[in-house]
Design a protein around this motif. Structure first.
Motif, PDB file in Angstrom:
ATOM      1  N   ILE A  29     -90.644 -32.235  53.375  1.00  0.00           N
ATOM      2  CA  ILE A  29     -91.935 -32.606  52.777  1.00  0.00           C
ATOM      3  C   ILE A  29     -92.985 -32.571  53.878  1.00  0.00           C
ATOM      4  O   ILE A  29     -92.816 -33.205  54.931  1.00  0.00           O
ATOM      5  CB  ILE A  29     -91.898 -34.032  52.180  1.00  0.00           C
ATOM      6  N   GLY A  72     -97.622 -28.387  56.192  1.00  0.00           N
ATOM      7  CA  GLY A  72     -96.663 -27.284  56.316  1.00  0.00           C
ATOM      8  C   GLY A  72     -96.562 -26.752  57.732  1.00  0.00           C
ATOM      9  O   GLY A  72     -95.937 -25.717  57.968  1.00  0.00           O
ATOM     10  N   GLN A  79     -97.048 -35.726  46.611  1.00  0.00           N
ATOM     11  CA  GLN A  79     -95.667 -35.520  47.091  1.00  0.00           C
ATOM     12  C   GLN A  79     -94.670 -36.298  46.232  1.00  0.00           C
ATOM     13  O   GLN A  79     -93.609 -35.782  45.859  1.00  0.00           O
ATOM     14  CB  GLN A  79     -95.548 -35.973  48.559  1.00  0.00           C
ATOM     15  N   GLU A  96    -102.772 -47.008  60.995  1.00  0.00           N
ATOM     16  CA  GLU A  96    -103.408 -45.735  61.355  1.00  0.00           C
ATOM     17  C   GLU A  96    -104.919 -45.843  61.450  1.00  0.00           C
ATOM     18  O   GLU A  96    -105.509 -45.305  62.374  1.00  0.00           O
ATOM     19  CB  GLU A  96    -103.084 -44.662  60.294  1.00  0.00           C
ATOM     20  N   ALA A 113    -103.792 -36.945  65.069  1.00  0.00           N
ATOM     21  CA  ALA A 113    -104.222 -35.613  64.622  1.00  0.00           C
ATOM     22  C   ALA A 113    -103.715 -35.403  63.205  1.00  0.00           C
ATOM     23  O   ALA A 113    -102.692 -35.949  62.812  1.00  0.00           O
ATOM     24  CB  ALA A 113    -103.653 -34.548  65.538  1.00  0.00           C
ATOM     25  N   VAL A 166     -99.578 -32.295  63.529  1.00  0.00           N
ATOM     26  CA  VAL A 166     -99.052 -32.354  64.893  1.00  0.00           C
ATOM     27  C   VAL A 166     -98.148 -31.142  65.115  1.00  0.00           C
ATOM     28  O   VAL A 166     -97.017 -31.107  64.647  1.00  0.00           O
ATOM     29  CB  VAL A 166     -98.296 -33.679  65.139  1.00  0.00           C
TER      30      VAL A 166
HETATM   31  C1  BG6 Z   1     -99.052 -37.173  61.188  1.00  0.00           C
HETATM   32  C2  BG6 Z   1    -100.285 -37.434  60.365  1.00  0.00           C
HETATM   33  O1  BG6 Z   1     -99.314 -36.811  62.461  1.00  0.00           O
HETATM   34  O2  BG6 Z   1     -98.229 -36.241  60.482  1.00  0.00           O
HETATM   35  C3  BG6 Z   1     -99.762 -38.194  59.147  1.00  0.00           C
HETATM   36  O3  BG6 Z   1    -101.236 -38.205  61.077  1.00  0.00           O
HETATM   37  C4  BG6 Z   1     -98.780 -37.326  58.394  1.00  0.00           C
HETATM   38  O4  BG6 Z   1    -100.833 -38.548  58.292  1.00  0.00           O
HETATM   39  C5  BG6 Z   1     -97.670 -36.770  59.312  1.00  0.00           C
HETATM   40  O5  BG6 Z   1     -98.170 -38.106  57.402  1.00  0.00           O
HETATM   41  C6  BG6 Z   1     -96.899 -35.646  58.637  1.00  0.00           C
HETATM   42  O6  BG6 Z   1     -97.758 -34.559  58.375  1.00  0.00           O
HETATM   43  P1  BG6 Z   1     -97.391 -33.439  57.351  1.00  0.00           P
HETATM   44  O7  BG6 Z   1     -98.528 -32.442  57.396  1.00  0.00           O
HETATM   45  O8  BG6 Z   1     -96.098 -32.815  57.830  1.00  0.00           O
HETATM   46  O9  BG6 Z   1     -97.253 -34.057  56.023  1.00  0.00           O
END
Ligand code: BG6
Length: 369
Positions: free
Chosen positions: A102, A106, A163, A245, A363, A366
């Motif tokens: 999830i 992506g 989600q 956060e 961010a 990440v």
């Molecule tokens: C974090 C974000 O770094 O990544 C969160 O600040 C997020 O908000 C997490 O839940 C996962 O990100 P993603 O894009 O894989 O759902």
């Protein structure tokens, strides 16, 4: 663009009803869930022995909510694991393991590397993603897109409800293929899911102002605890994460049943505690246990803010504040109870003069491990 909204986060929370509705659209046929993207995978689902959900952050909490639905409806054992832990412990994977990742973006590197790792070891991979054509769906055998629309604020809100919606759809799709629930139950859950957008809109309309006011009164608080049970447990974790956060306040979520095994030691006079109360209609047992948790923390001076369904009067004598959510099936309460928590985090960060869209040190995506 922000339009008339004070922040992207405010705009995106207001879009939670559409995020759910758009994720459902085109995936219901004759009162059953049929996800067109999963056409041709019946054999895979029929032979699935185990589902392993991998994700990070908010997406991992959506996964924890999804576990309740996947096990209850599809009758497949489910584990939920943080992507960055999974890859470094020599996990057991077999051809019968379906790995469900999830990710809103992506592109989260930890999640991407975990998907690749699982695939190389023979597992089938399915991605739940909000960004068309992103790397994780491209690296997966199948994809179910969430249709929350672009999410700009760093803290995820509308993508989170999308989600959970996608996971419920997946659970009902697999349940149909495996014949693990009756057509009548399938139809009932489909109707409950389709009713969620209007119920979220109702919360935004009726509880937003009071929740924001409450957040403003609590601007100087140093710590907030969140308790929940069943799907309310991961929602408590999400409520705490959102507060950390964007408002930089210490926050922890706990399973309500765990209270007596440790966290109750934290309760001292004035400690704010959010408690998500399960509906008394489906399981009076669970409901009554959470109400007695409320009594226990109230007796120790906690300031109790209850999230409970409309008409649940049992919580009234012990609550300092009650935020109401409309009646829903037990699984669907997750999609409702999280809404006041998103509003609360946003209200508290705003009351503290913080930029809710761009929290320090974080961010949106990440892309390093
Ligand atoms: C974090 C974000 O770094 O990544 C969160 O600040 C997020 O908000 C997490 O839940 C996962 O990100 P993603 O894009 O894989 O759902």
């Amino acid at each position: 663009e922000k339009g008339g909204w004070s922040s992207f986060m405010a705009k995106e929370v207001s879009e939670e009803p559409e995020a759910v509705a758009n994720t459902i659209r085109g995936r219901i046929h004759d009162s059953a869930v049929v996800i067109p993207e999963l056409d041709g995978l019946d054999e895979l689902f029929a032979g699935t022995e185990r589902i392993l959900v991998i994700a990070c952050g908010t997406a991992a909490y959506a996964g924890q909510v999804g576990k309740y639905a996947l096990e209850k409806w599809a009758r497949v054992p489910v584990d939920v694991e943080l992507a960055h832990e999974f890859r470094y412990r020599d996990p057991v994977l077999s051809a019968g393991t379906l790995v469900v990742s999830i990710s809103q973006s992506g592109e989260t590197m930890d999640t991407l590397m975990a998907v690749k790792y699982a695939r190389e070891r023979g597992a089938k991979t399915l991605s739940i993603c909000n960004t068309q054509g992103a790397t994780i769906p491209r690296e997966s055998d199948a994809v179910v897109y969430t249709h929350a629309g672009p999410e700009v604020a760093v803290a995820s809100t509308k993508a989170f409800v999308a989600q959970i919606t996608a996971l419920y759809l997946l659970a009902l799709h697999i349940a149909r293929v495996r014949d693990s629930i009756s057509a009548a139950d399938q139809a009932r859950h489909v109707a409950e899911l389709e009713a969620v957008p209007a119920k979220i809109a109702h919360i935004l309309e009726h509880e937003q102002e009071r929740t924001t006011q409450l957040a403003h009164w609590m601007a100087d608080t140093r710590s907030v605890l969140f308790l929940g049970r069943h799907v309310g447990f991961p929602i408590a974790l999400e409520g705490a994460l959102k507060l950390k956060e964007i408002s930089y306040i210490h926050a922890e979520g706990f399973a309500a049943g765990e209270l007596k095994h440790g966290p109750i030691a934290l309760i001292e006079p004035g400690q704010p505690v959010f408690v998500i109360v399960p509906s008394p209609r489906e399981s009076s047992l669970l409901h009554d246990k959470v109400v007695s948790n409320i009594q226990e923390i109230r007796a120790r001076g906690a300031r109790v803010i209850v999230i409970a369904e409309a008409g649940d009067a049992a919580v009234l004598p012990f609550a300092d504040e009650v935020l109401r959510i409309p009646l829903a099936g037990p699984m669907f309460e997750a999609l409702l109870a999280v809404v006041p928590l998103h509003i609360f985090a946003m209200g508290l960060a705003t009351a503290r003069g913080l930029d809710v869209d761009q929290p320090r040190n974080l961010a949106k995506s990440v892309t390093v491990e």
